[in-house]
Design an enzyme around this catalytic site. Structure first.
Site, PDB file in Angstrom:
ATOM      1  NE  ARG A  96      -3.754  -2.436   0.253  1.00  0.00           N
ATOM      2  CZ  ARG A  96      -4.291  -3.134  -0.740  1.00  0.00           C
ATOM      3  NH1 ARG A  96      -3.913  -2.922  -1.990  1.00  0.00           N
ATOM      4  NH2 ARG A  96      -5.199  -4.047  -0.501  1.00  0.00           N
TER       5      ARG A  96
ATOM      6  CG  ASN B  95      -2.380  -3.147  -6.381  1.00  0.00           C
ATOM      7  OD1 ASN B  95      -1.404  -3.439  -5.705  1.00  0.00           O
ATOM      8  ND2 ASN B  95      -3.595  -3.544  -6.086  1.00  0.00           N
TER       9      ASN B  95
ATOM     10  CG  HIS C 274      -6.208 -10.334 -10.857  1.00  0.00           C
ATOM     11  ND1 HIS C 274      -6.371 -10.013  -9.536  1.00  0.00           N
ATOM     12  CD2 HIS C 274      -7.464 -10.498 -11.358  1.00  0.00           C
ATOM     13  CE1 HIS C 274      -7.674  -9.976  -9.252  1.00  0.00           C
ATOM     14  NE2 HIS C 274      -8.355 -10.270 -10.334  1.00  0.00           N
TER      15      HIS C 274
ATOM     16  CG  HIS D 226      -4.913 -14.395  -6.873  1.00  0.00           C
ATOM     17  ND1 HIS D 226      -5.518 -14.459  -8.103  1.00  0.00           N
ATOM     18  CD2 HIS D 226      -4.588 -13.093  -6.677  1.00  0.00           C
ATOM     19  CE1 HIS D 226      -5.567 -13.246  -8.618  1.00  0.00           C
ATOM     20  NE2 HIS D 226      -4.995 -12.401  -7.773  1.00  0.00           N
TER      21      HIS D 226
ATOM     22  CG  ASN E 118     -11.424 -10.504  -7.783  1.00  0.00           C
ATOM     23  OD1 ASN E 118     -11.653 -11.618  -8.245  1.00  0.00           O
ATOM     24  ND2 ASN E 118     -11.368  -9.421  -8.532  1.00  0.00           N
TER      25      ASN E 118
ATOM     26  CG  ASP F 120      -3.936 -11.502  -3.157  1.00  0.00           C
ATOM     27  OD1 ASP F 120      -3.361 -10.405  -3.326  1.00  0.00           O
ATOM     28  OD2 ASP F 120      -5.030 -11.781  -3.691  1.00  0.00           O
TER      29      ASP F 120
HETATM   30 ZN   LIG Z   1      -5.114 -10.324  -7.879  1.00  0.00          ZN
HETATM   31 ZN   LIG Z   2      -3.129  -9.410  -5.195  1.00  0.00          ZN
END
Ligand SMILES: [Zn+2]
Ligand SMILES: [Zn+2]
Length: 438
Positions: free
Chosen positions: A73, A103, A188, A241, A287, A314
């Site tokens: 983050r 991200n 992803h 994932h 997700n 994750d």
């Molecule tokens: Zn992801």
């Molecule tokens: Zn992730």
């Protein structure tokens, strides 16, 4: 990350020395770390005069765990997690290194942004943090980022995680481009038009709860697309994932044909089903979503036989208020660094699905292999990154005690078996829980 190796030798004495990278399993052995490197791992050795000695009787001493997928983050949401708090959470979970997804805000899509993460990690002086660069600028899915410059600054992989790479053309080019730098492209897998607006697994439970579901095919369609593009390009695709039995079949299909596909599975997808969402539990919202018991069973079998190479967390911290929203509006994800080991021991090792050697392989050796990272082994001369854990220790998850700023976990109040006792990076102890009673 500790740049300067610990000056004093460290002797981890009398533990079960378990290193699948060299087929090592010594019931009561020693690991000696000198000058930031492994000097010896195996049978008992003499104690150097100036060594710090840690009694590891009854504990497992293994190569340091590496998490190839977490969200720290920073920059952008330092209120939720920072590189420093994330690195400390990693250390507390037994991870000596983690890969930070790009991200952030702004997105880690250039040399300077990658360099920032490297510097913040050095300052944190806890677990090592390896930046993952974005595949596309701003993760907008349009223009490839400069992989070479990011790799030069310390990036170890590229991913637009948080978002799928929607364009097959962009994915193809990314695989070709990444191949020249020897790094994996981590995707992803989510076909957006099929997943659109979904909040949980599509099935009986979503129907009963009146929530829009995400079908398994949303993941599987993109997984097979990526596997086929890896075949076409010779690039290395790493599927993030994985959550469905169908994805496992597709990975098995790809590997059987020699395609460069690797995959990861998260502790939550190995332990929980869509039933955890009952009562609109936002801490079970993620997700890809939690799936069915049959999916969990297939994923467990896949991590056992190596079809799925790696266990990754994750780790996705969110602010308390954000997770308190209505289910459909709440953000996806849970924290995972501090519960991963306990969840894997409790759900997979204790029932006999995995051996401890397989656990160490999937959490330490394979992550290093798959992402081409230092560590993942206790061979002489390797970085002195070591995890010492108590395989028997039972503890109850209390999110208030997390080093992470995140508290969002579906395991709160659960009693787990297995906990990191000491985490060693570059020969120095960065986490030490030997004093806390079981
Ligand atoms: Zn992801
Ligand atoms: Zn992730």
């Amino acid at each position: 990350m500790s740049d300067a190796p610990e000056a004093r030798p460290l002797l981890l004495a009398g533990g079960r020395v378990l290193d699948p990278s060299q087929g090592l399993d010594v019931a009561a052995g020693d690991v000696l770390l000198v000058g930031g490197r492994v000097e010896h791992a195996g049978e008992r050795v003499g104690r150097p005069d100036d060594a710090t000695v840690v009694d590891c009787a009854g504990l497992v001493v293994s190569p340091g765990f590496i998490d190839v997928h977490c969200h720290l983050r920073e920059p952008g949401r330092e209120d939720v997690e920072t590189i420093a708090t994330g690195a400390r959470a990693a250390a507390a979970g037994g991870f000596t290194a983690v890969c930070a997804m790009p991200n952030t805000d702004p997105v880690t899509d250039n040399q300077a942004a990658v360099g920032f993460i490297v510097r913040q990690a050095q300052r944190a002086a806890a677990s090592r943090v390896y930046p993952v660069g974005a595949i596309t600028l701003g993760q907008r899915g349009e223009t490839l980022a400069e992989f070479g410059e990011m790799v030069g600054a310390g990036a170890v992989a590229v991913s637009d995680d948080g978002k799928p790479v929607v364009s097959a053309h962009i994915m193809r080019t990314a695989l070709e481009y990444a191949r020249t730098f020897g790094i994996p492209v981590a995707n992803h897998c989510e076909e957006p038009t099929l997943a659109h607006g979904g909040a949980m697994n599509e099935g009986a439970v979503s129907m009963r709860l009146g929530l829009k579901g995400i079908p398994s095919e949303a993941e599987e369609i993109m997984a097979i697309r990526d596997i086929l593009l890896a075949r076409r390009t010779g690039g290395h695709v790493h599927l993030c994932h994985m959550s469905t039995a169908g994805s496992v079949d597709l990975i098995r299909w790809g590997k059987a044909r020699g395609i460069r596909v690797t995959a990861e599975v998260c502790p939550h997808h190995l332990s929980l089903t869509e039933d955890a969402v009952e009562g609109y539990q936002t801490n079970a919202k993620m997700n890809p979503p939690l799936r069915t018991a049959a999916d969990v069973e297939a994923l467990q079998a896949a991590v056992r036989d190596g079809t799925i190479d790696v266990v990754a967390t994750d780790h996705a911290p969110h602010h308390y208020d954000e997770k308190e929203r209505e289910f459909a509006d709440a953000p996806n994800g849970i924290v995972g660094l501090e519960t991963a080991l306990g969840v894997i021991v409790t759900w997979l090792v204790a029932p006999g699905v995995l051996s401890y050697a397989q656990l160490v392989d999937r959490m330490a050796c394979a992550p290093a292999r798959v992402f081409g990272l230092p560590g993942g082994t206790l061979r002489r001369g390797a970085p002195a990154d070591v995890t010492v854990f108590d395989p028997e220790r039972r503890w109850t998850v209390d999110p208030a005690t997390f080093r992470s700023k995140g508290r969002n976990t579906p395991y709160a109040g659960r009693t787990l078996q297995g906990r990191a006792v000491a985490t060693v990076v570059a020969g120095g102890i960065v986490y030490d829980d030997r004093s806390t009673p079981a």
